[in-house]
Design a protein around this motif. Structure first.
Motif, short mmCIF file in Angstrom:
data_model
loop_
_atom_site.label_atom_id
_atom_site.label_comp_id
_atom_site.label_asym_id
_atom_site.label_seq_id
_atom_site.Cartn_x
_atom_site.Cartn_y
_atom_site.Cartn_z
N LEU A 13 68.77 36.54 4.91
CA LEU A 13 69.15 37.95 4.86
C LEU A 13 68.17 38.72 5.72
CD1 LEU A 13 69.74 38.29 1.01
CD2 LEU A 13 71.48 38.23 2.78
N ASP A 14 68.67 39.60 6.58
CA ASP A 14 67.75 40.42 7.35
C ASP A 14 67.38 41.67 6.53
OD1 ASP A 14 69.86 42.17 7.56
OD2 ASP A 14 70.21 41.85 9.70
N ARG A 15 66.64 42.58 7.12
CA ARG A 15 66.17 43.74 6.37
C ARG A 15 67.31 44.66 5.91
NH1 ARG A 15 62.85 42.22 3.80
NH2 ARG A 15 60.97 41.38 4.70
N SER A 16 68.47 44.54 6.54
CA SER A 16 69.59 45.36 6.09
C SER A 16 70.37 44.65 4.98
CB SER A 16 70.51 45.72 7.25
OG SER A 16 71.24 44.58 7.65
N GLY A 17 69.92 43.44 4.62
CA GLY A 17 70.58 42.71 3.54
C GLY A 17 71.80 41.94 4.00
N GLN A 18 71.96 41.77 5.32
CA GLN A 18 73.11 41.02 5.83
C GLN A 18 72.64 39.67 6.39
OE1 GLN A 18 75.79 42.01 4.92
NE2 GLN A 18 76.44 44.02 5.59
N ALA A 19 73.59 38.72 6.42
CA ALA A 19 73.22 37.37 6.84
C ALA A 19 72.99 37.29 8.34
CB ALA A 19 74.32 36.39 6.44
N ARG B 218 68.13 49.15 -0.53
CA ARG B 218 68.56 48.48 0.70
C ARG B 218 68.39 49.38 1.92
NH1 ARG B 218 73.94 47.13 -0.30
NH2 ARG B 218 73.33 45.37 -1.57
N GLY B 219 68.54 50.68 1.71
CA GLY B 219 68.41 51.62 2.83
C GLY B 219 67.05 51.54 3.50
N ALA B 220 66.04 51.10 2.73
CA ALA B 220 64.70 50.97 3.31
C ALA B 220 64.39 49.52 3.68
CB ALA B 220 63.66 51.48 2.32
N GLY B 221 65.23 48.60 3.25
CA GLY B 221 64.98 47.19 3.55
C GLY B 221 64.17 46.47 2.48
N VAL B 222 63.99 47.11 1.31
CA VAL B 222 63.29 46.44 0.21
C VAL B 222 64.31 45.62 -0.57
CG1 VAL B 222 61.95 46.76 -1.90
CG2 VAL B 222 61.58 48.29 0.05
N ARG B 223 64.01 44.33 -0.75
CA ARG B 223 64.99 43.43 -1.37
C ARG B 223 64.83 43.38 -2.88
NH1 ARG B 223 65.33 38.56 2.19
NH2 ARG B 223 65.98 40.32 3.47
N THR C 218 63.29 51.18 9.52
CA THR C 218 64.56 51.18 10.26
C THR C 218 65.26 49.87 9.90
OG1 THR C 218 63.36 50.19 12.10
CG2 THR C 218 63.81 52.54 12.25
N LEU C 219 66.53 49.81 10.14
CA LEU C 219 67.28 48.62 9.76
C LEU C 219 67.98 48.00 10.95
CD1 LEU C 219 69.00 49.68 6.42
CD2 LEU C 219 66.91 48.36 6.72
N PRO C 220 68.11 46.68 10.96
CA PRO C 220 68.96 46.05 11.98
C PRO C 220 70.42 46.43 11.72
CG PRO C 220 68.17 44.42 10.38
CD PRO C 220 67.49 45.72 10.04
N PRO C 221 71.29 46.21 12.71
CA PRO C 221 72.69 46.64 12.55
C PRO C 221 73.34 46.08 11.28
CG PRO C 221 72.27 45.90 14.78
CD PRO C 221 71.04 45.57 14.00
N VAL C 222 74.06 46.94 10.57
CA VAL C 222 74.62 46.58 9.27
C VAL C 222 76.07 46.06 9.31
CG1 VAL C 222 75.11 47.45 6.94
CG2 VAL C 222 73.09 48.25 8.17
N PRO C 223 76.96 46.67 10.12
CA PRO C 223 78.39 46.37 9.96
C PRO C 223 78.75 44.88 10.06
CG PRO C 223 78.09 48.20 11.46
CD PRO C 223 76.73 47.60 11.23
N HIS D 138 63.32 44.10 25.71
CA HIS D 138 63.82 45.47 25.67
C HIS D 138 65.00 45.54 24.71
CE1 HIS D 138 65.16 49.43 26.86
NE2 HIS D 138 66.38 48.92 26.84
N SER D 139 65.09 46.62 23.97
CA SER D 139 66.27 46.82 23.13
C SER D 139 66.49 48.31 22.92
CB SER D 139 66.08 46.12 21.78
OG SER D 139 67.16 46.44 20.93
N ASN D 140 67.75 48.71 22.89
CA ASN D 140 68.06 50.11 22.59
C ASN D 140 68.13 50.36 21.08
OD1 ASN D 140 68.18 50.92 25.23
ND2 ASN D 140 70.37 50.48 25.41
#
Ligand SMILES: [Zn+2]
Length: 414
Positions: A134-140, A341-346, A21-26, A89-91
């Protein structure tokens, strides 16, 4: 103090594999300036050219004087950790699987107050170092780290989510018999890798240094791999594909030669076979398996490393075909980066200047020692960056390409 990471146990094959799963991307377009800095491993923020305000979060104009002249510049990364909280907790699916998660507010010495992921060794009220990762979604994202390094700090699960540390991971070095391949293997073992698979395309050839290396550590394992042969790549992926967590593509076909003074395209074809199609074969055989294991515990699949060259950005006419193959490999790696990137592999691209290798014997110094190149690769993985420039020549060309790429083009052609 951070607890040292425990060596992962052998996996129970009956248990399900956690899917990625990925952290938020936008992000806004302005905020992608942070992503660029994180990908290059530097700490930069917007600084207003008119009033000097350091601005965060990034915006199109200066929040203080509305000037449009806001440029990205290195700024002081220290600050005071004024408040923290630990989320239980997180949604969000990504964070829900990784709780508890510590966040906090840092009042930066440079001015702004920022919300950051906070390392477990940071004390509230104390000084912290901010770093862009960079997080797992490739964003700073901003991580607050202790002011000075603490024991095992890189083992903190929260930080490990943003890096690609070789510790306790298994590495495939595609050409293990080259000087660079052997150096990378050594550096990975030093960094705590659990196993290093050394690809060997010429099992008939005896290389004493290689035999000595293989005998030196039980974590090393020689595997047959010829990246120009689809069957060979597929066979290896079927055998160890599920164990590769970091793939370092050291395979390279380097020969001198331009275009006009040759009467054939054989050299170019050979270079493309190894440097371009070889990368593609490896990606098709190993990529899907790495994506599937991208969230599989503390030794998940994390990184794909391509050793390119600074001449992927600017051709060296004396090695025209080879330069073209490196440029093509860079282009392929951008596609690969988008797909992984969709899987979080850098995907980490390495751009060295000349390396002290077999086919660079006639290149005048300065040349990078293979061990130096290998160290830079390990550090890049530990820092979790996307682009690594190694050596003075690569650094200088990179800076000068930004200033005047035409000047570089003319000089390389002389
Ligand atoms: Zn301003």
């Amino acid at each position: 103090m951070t607890e040292p990471l425990v060596k992962p146990k052998k996996k129970n094959p009956v248990l399900r594999t956690r899917l990625a799963t990925l952290p938020p991307v936008p992000r806004s377009r302005s905020a992608l300036g942070l992503t660029r800095a994180a990908a290059e491993g530097v700490f930069e923020m917007q600084v207003c050219a008119d009033c000097g305000t350091v601005q965060y979060p990034p915006r199109e104009v200066c929040g203080s004087c509305l000037s449009e002249h806001v440029a990205w510049k290195p700024v002081d990364n220290r600050g005071e950790l004024i408040a923290t909280t630990t989320l239980r907790h997180s949604n969000d699916l990504y964070f829900r699987e990784r709780l508890p998660w510590r966040v906090g507010t840092v009042k930066m010495a440079a001015g702004p107050s920022v919300v950051a992921h906070v390392h477990e060794d940071c004390a509230e009220g104390g000084t912290v170092r901010l770093t862009l990762k960079l997080d797992r979604s490739g964003q700073a994202v901003l991580h607050a780290l202790p002011e000075k390094d603490t024991p095992n700090m890189n083992d903190a699960p929260q930080l490990r989510e943003s890096t690609c540390d070789p510790k306790f991971r298994r590495v495939l070095v595609t050409d293990g018999k080259s000087a660079t391949g052997m150096a990378v293997a050594r550096a990975m073992l030093e960094a705590g890798a659990n196993a290093v698979f050394l690809g060997d395309a010429s099992t008939w050839k005896t290389v004493p240094a290689f035999d000595k290396l293989v005998a030196s550590d039980p974590r090393l394992q020689v595997v047959e791999l010829d990246v120009t042969d689809t069957d060979s790549v597929d066979r290896l992926a079927a055998s160890i594909g599920g164990k590769v967590e970091i793939l370092v593509n050291t395979a390279d076909y380097l020969r001198d030669g331009g275009i006009l003074n040759r009467k054939d395209v054989n050299l170019a074809r050979d270079a493309m076979e190894v440097n371009v199609l070889g990368l593609m074969r490896l990606a098709q055989a190993f990529g899907p398996g790495m994506c599937f294991r991208a969230a599989d515990g503390s030794n998940n699949a994390v990184a794909w490393v391509n050793i390119l060259s600074i001449h992927a950005h600017a051709a060296l006419p004396a090695r025209g075909a080879w330069s073209a193959s490196k440029a093509a490999a860079l282009s392929l790696s951008q596609t690969l980066r988008a797909e992984l990137r969709g899987a979080g592999v850098r995907v980490m691209n390495v751009f060295p200047g000349p390396v002290d290798e077999e086919w660079e014997q006639l290149t005048p110094p300065p040349k990078i020692a293979p061990s130096g190149l290998a160290k830079a690769i390990v550090k890049g993985l530990q820092d979790g960056v996307e682009d690594v420039y190694v050596g003075d020549i690569a650094e200088e060309l990179r800076t000068r390409l930004r200033e005047n790429h035409k000047a570089v083009e003319r000089e390389l052609g002389q």
